[in-house]
Design a protein around this motif. Structure first.
Motif, mmCIF file in Angstrom:
data_model
loop_
_atom_site.group_PDB
_atom_site.id
_atom_site.type_symbol
_atom_site.label_atom_id
_atom_site.label_comp_id
_atom_site.label_asym_id
_atom_site.label_seq_id
_atom_site.Cartn_x
_atom_site.Cartn_y
_atom_site.Cartn_z
ATOM 1 N N ARG A 271 0.807 -1.229 0.000
ATOM 2 C CA ARG A 271 0.000 0.000 0.000
ATOM 3 C C ARG A 271 0.839 1.278 0.000
ATOM 4 N N ASP A 272 1.885 1.324 0.800
ATOM 5 C CA ASP A 272 2.663 2.553 0.952
ATOM 6 C C ASP A 272 3.928 2.561 0.098
ATOM 7 N N THR A 273 3.947 1.730 -0.924
ATOM 8 C CA THR A 273 5.098 1.674 -1.836
ATOM 9 C C THR A 273 4.731 2.288 -3.178
ATOM 10 N N GLY A 274 5.726 2.497 -4.019
ATOM 11 C CA GLY A 274 5.465 3.008 -5.353
ATOM 12 C C GLY A 274 4.616 2.045 -6.161
ATOM 13 N N ILE A 275 4.867 0.738 -6.002
ATOM 14 C CA ILE A 275 4.061 -0.263 -6.703
ATOM 15 C C ILE A 275 2.613 -0.176 -6.239
ATOM 16 N N GLY A 276 2.429 0.026 -4.920
ATOM 17 C CA GLY A 276 1.076 0.149 -4.393
ATOM 18 C C GLY A 276 0.334 1.329 -4.980
ATOM 19 N N SER A 277 1.018 2.463 -5.133
ATOM 20 C CA SER A 277 0.385 3.649 -5.718
ATOM 21 C C SER A 277 -0.035 3.385 -7.157
ATOM 22 N N ARG A 278 0.805 2.664 -7.901
ATOM 23 C CA ARG A 278 0.467 2.358 -9.297
ATOM 24 C C ARG A 278 -0.702 1.378 -9.377
ATOM 25 N N LEU A 279 -0.720 0.416 -8.467
ATOM 26 C CA LEU A 279 -1.843 -0.522 -8.442
ATOM 27 C C LEU A 279 -3.128 0.175 -8.027
ATOM 28 N N ASP A 280 -3.020 1.123 -7.109
ATOM 29 C CA ASP A 280 -4.185 1.900 -6.696
ATOM 30 C C ASP A 280 -4.750 2.675 -7.881
ATOM 31 N N ARG A 281 -3.873 3.276 -8.654
ATOM 32 C CA ARG A 281 -4.309 3.999 -9.850
ATOM 33 C C ARG A 281 -4.951 3.048 -10.859
ATOM 34 N N LEU A 282 -4.351 1.879 -11.016
ATOM 35 C CA LEU A 282 -4.934 0.873 -11.905
ATOM 36 C C LEU A 282 -6.320 0.479 -11.402
ATOM 37 N N GLY A 283 -6.464 0.364 -10.080
ATOM 38 C CA GLY A 283 -7.766 0.046 -9.515
ATOM 39 C C GLY A 283 -8.810 1.099 -9.827
ATOM 40 N N GLU A 284 -8.400 2.366 -9.822
ATOM 41 C CA GLU A 284 -9.334 3.447 -10.179
ATOM 42 C C GLU A 284 -9.822 3.310 -11.619
ATOM 43 N N CYS A 285 -8.987 2.732 -12.471
ATOM 44 C CA CYS A 285 -9.324 2.604 -13.894
ATOM 45 C C CYS A 285 -9.843 1.215 -14.238
ATOM 46 N N SER A 286 -10.187 0.419 -13.221
ATOM 47 C CA SER A 286 -10.548 -0.978 -13.465
ATOM 48 C C SER A 286 -11.752 -1.125 -14.392
ATOM 49 N N TYR A 287 -12.715 -0.199 -14.306
ATOM 50 C CA TYR A 287 -13.883 -0.273 -15.193
ATOM 51 C C TYR A 287 -13.437 -0.187 -16.651
ATOM 52 N N HIS A 288 -12.577 0.775 -16.941
ATOM 53 C CA HIS A 288 -12.128 0.984 -18.322
ATOM 54 C C HIS A 288 -11.236 -0.156 -18.797
ATOM 55 N N VAL A 289 -10.376 -0.653 -17.920
ATOM 56 C CA VAL A 289 -9.514 -1.773 -18.302
ATOM 57 C C VAL A 289 -10.364 -3.003 -18.584
ATOM 58 N N CYS A 290 -11.350 -3.251 -17.719
ATOM 59 C CA CYS A 290 -12.262 -4.370 -17.939
ATOM 60 C C CYS A 290 -12.973 -4.241 -19.286
ATOM 61 N N MET A 291 -13.437 -3.049 -19.593
ATOM 62 C CA MET A 291 -14.214 -2.831 -20.807
ATOM 63 C C MET A 291 -13.377 -2.942 -22.079
ATOM 64 N N HIS A 292 -12.134 -2.474 -22.046
ATOM 65 C CA HIS A 292 -11.410 -2.257 -23.295
ATOM 66 C C HIS A 292 -10.157 -3.108 -23.513
ATOM 67 N N HIS A 293 -9.684 -3.869 -22.512
ATOM 68 C CA HIS A 293 -8.380 -4.510 -22.701
ATOM 69 C C HIS A 293 -8.385 -5.565 -23.799
ATOM 70 N N VAL A 294 -9.488 -6.269 -23.999
ATOM 71 C CA VAL A 294 -9.538 -7.272 -25.064
ATOM 72 C C VAL A 294 -9.466 -6.590 -26.434
ATOM 73 N N ALA A 295 -10.106 -5.429 -26.560
ATOM 74 C CA ALA A 295 -10.025 -4.675 -27.817
ATOM 75 C C ALA A 295 -8.603 -4.197 -28.069
ATOM 76 N N VAL A 296 -7.877 -3.830 -27.002
ATOM 77 C CA VAL A 296 -6.471 -3.440 -27.138
ATOM 78 C C VAL A 296 -5.657 -4.623 -27.654
ATOM 79 N N PHE A 297 -5.897 -5.817 -27.114
ATOM 80 C CA PHE A 297 -5.200 -7.013 -27.605
ATOM 81 C C PHE A 297 -5.486 -7.207 -29.092
ATOM 82 N N TRP A 298 -6.750 -7.040 -29.472
ATOM 83 C CA TRP A 298 -7.152 -7.244 -30.865
ATOM 84 C C TRP A 298 -6.428 -6.256 -31.782
ATOM 85 N N LEU A 299 -6.310 -5.005 -31.339
ATOM 86 C CA LEU A 299 -5.619 -3.994 -32.151
ATOM 87 C C LEU A 299 -4.129 -4.307 -32.297
#
Length: 362
Positions: A271-299
C-alpha cells in the motif's frame, strides 16, 4: 461516505484487474505456483470490494440508489456497447467468429444472458451482473429492515446467500443450470462474496487486522491448499457460464475467500510503496480496463498481422486463430515474453488514456 480514498481496497482492486488481464493472456506468473489460480477468485474480489463499500443508509432511498448505480455502471456500459456493436457488425462480415451483428437482442438482452455477443468487450459481462447483485442486495436488505442489529443483518445476509450459492453450484455440477438458468445462477454464485465484503467491513475487519501478515498469509495458503487437494488441483471455474466446478459445492466460495484474503494482505504490504500507488491507480481505472483490454489485444494483433505481412511474410501469424479465438496472442519469434507488450498496453496504456478523466473516489 468519506471522501478519503481507501487505498487498501484500491490496491486490491488494481491487483484484481491485473489478474483478469493476466488470465486473458494465459500468463500464470502470479498464481503462486497454481495455488491461487485467477479464475478461482479474481471476479469475486470485485464483488468483495463492492460489498465492502455498500452503505446501509441507501436502504432509505432505494430508488435513488438504483438510479445512481445504473448511471455509474450501466450507462457507460451501453454507450460502449453501442460502439462495440457497430464494430462487431463489421468484423462479423469479415469472418471474425466471436463477433455477432448488432441487433436489439444482442445490444439489450444478451448483456444479461452472457454479454459475449460483440466479442471485443466480452470481459465486461461482469458489469450488468454486478448491477443486478447490487439491486438484489439493497432490496433484500430493505426487507430485513426490521432487524436493528447491523451485525446480525450482515451475518444473516451472508449465511443465506452462501447457502443459496452452494445449492446453485451443486445444481450446476449436476447439470441443472443451463440456458436462461445461467443468469440467475451466476447472480446467486456472486451474491455471497458481495455480502462477505459487507460482513468483513462491519464485523471481521477490526479482528482480522490484528493478525500479523505472515500468519494471515499462512492461514489463507493452508486453507487454500486443503481446498486444492480436495478439488484435485482444479480450483478454476466459470461464473459467467456456471461451469467447471470441481470438488464439493462449497469449494468455490472457500477459494474465493482465501484468494481475496491472500491478496488483501499483499495489498497491505504494498500500500505505501510506489508499486502500491500504481496498483491503486490501476484500480481506479478498473472499469475501463475491464471494458477495453480485449479490444487493445485485438488492435495489437491487427498491427502485428500487417507488419508481419510487410516485413516477415514467413512469420507464423495465425490468421485463422485470430479470427476464431478472441484471446489469441501472437508471440513474435515465438517469444513468450512478447505477451508483456499486450499486458503493458492494457494495464499502463489504458490508465494513461483514462488520466484525462476525473479520478473516481471510493
Amino acid at each position: 461516505m468519506s471522501g478519503v480514498r481507501n487505498k487498501r481496497m484500491g490496491v486490491l482492486t488494481g491487483i484484481a484487474i491485473l489478474l483478469v488481464v493476466l488470465g486473458h493472456l494465459d500468463m500464470n506468473e502470479l498464481s503462486v505456483f497454481g495455488l491461487f489460480p485467477y479464475y478461482g477468485f479474481h471476479v469475486q474480489v470485485f464483488l468483495f470490494v463492492s460489498g465492502y463499500f455498500y452503505d446501509d443508509r441507501d436502504e432509505g432511498h432505494v430508488g435513488q440508489y438504483v438510479l445512481r448505480k445504473a448511471k455509474r455502471l450501466l450507462l457507460p456500459y451501453f454507450v460502449c456497447g453501442l460502439i462495440y456493436g457497430l464494430i462487431s457488425t463489421v468484423l462479423s462480415g469479415q469472418g471474425f467468429a466471436y463477433c455477432q451483428p448488432f441487433s436489439a437482442f444482442n445490444y439489450l438482452v444478451d448483456p444479461w444472458l452472457g454479454g459475449h455477443a460483440f466479442g471485443l468487450n466480452f470481459a465486461a459481462w461482469f458489469i450488468p451482473a454486478l448491477f443486478a447483485v447490487e439491486v438484489i442486495n439493497v432490496l433484500a436488505r430493505k426487507l430485513l429492515g426490521f432487524i436493528r442489529s447491523i451485525a446480525v443483518k450482515d451475518v444473516l445476509a451472508f449465511a443465506v446467500t452462501l447457502l443459496l450459492g452452494i445449492v446453485t453450484v451443486y445444481l450446476a455440477k449436476t447439470g441443472h443450470v443451463w440456458g436462461y438458468y445461467k443468469t440467475p445462477g451466476r447472480i446467486l454464485i456472486m451474491l455471497p462474496m458481495f455480502e462477505f465484503g459487507r460482513l468483513y467491513k462491519t464485523v471481521l475487519e477490526r479482528h482480522e487486522k490484528r493478525l500479523p501478515a505472515a500468519a494471515a498469509l499462512g492461514i489463507a495458503a493452508l486453507v487454500q491448499f486443503i481446498a486444492y487437494l480436495s478439488a484435485h488441483g482444479s480450483l478454476n471455474y466459470s461464473i459467467v457460464w456456471c461451469t467447471s466446478f470441481a470438488g464439493a459445492p462449497f469449494i468455490p466460495f472457500v477459494t474465493a475467500i482465501c484468494g481475496t484474503w491472500w491478496w488483501l494482505r499483499v495489498s497491505d504490504l504494498l500500500r505505501d510503496t510506489g508499486i502500491g500507488s500504481r496498483l491503486d491507480r490501476l484500480g481506479e481505472c478498473s472499469y475501463h480496463v475491464c471494458m477495453h483490454h480485449v479490444a487493445v489485444f485485438w488492435l495489437i494483433n491487427l498491427v502485428t498481422m500487417y507488419v508481419c505481412g510487410l516485413v516477415r511474410p514467413e512469420a507464423a501469424f495465425d490468421l485463422m486463430e485470430y479470427k476464431t479465438n478472441v484471446n489469441y496472442v501472437y508471440q513474435v519469434m515465438g517469444l513468450y515474453a512478447w505477451r508483456m507488450v499486450y499486458l503493458i498496453a492494457a494495464v499502463v496504456g489504458i490508465p494513461l488514456v483514462c488520466s484525462i478523466f476525473p479520478r473516481r473516489r471510493n
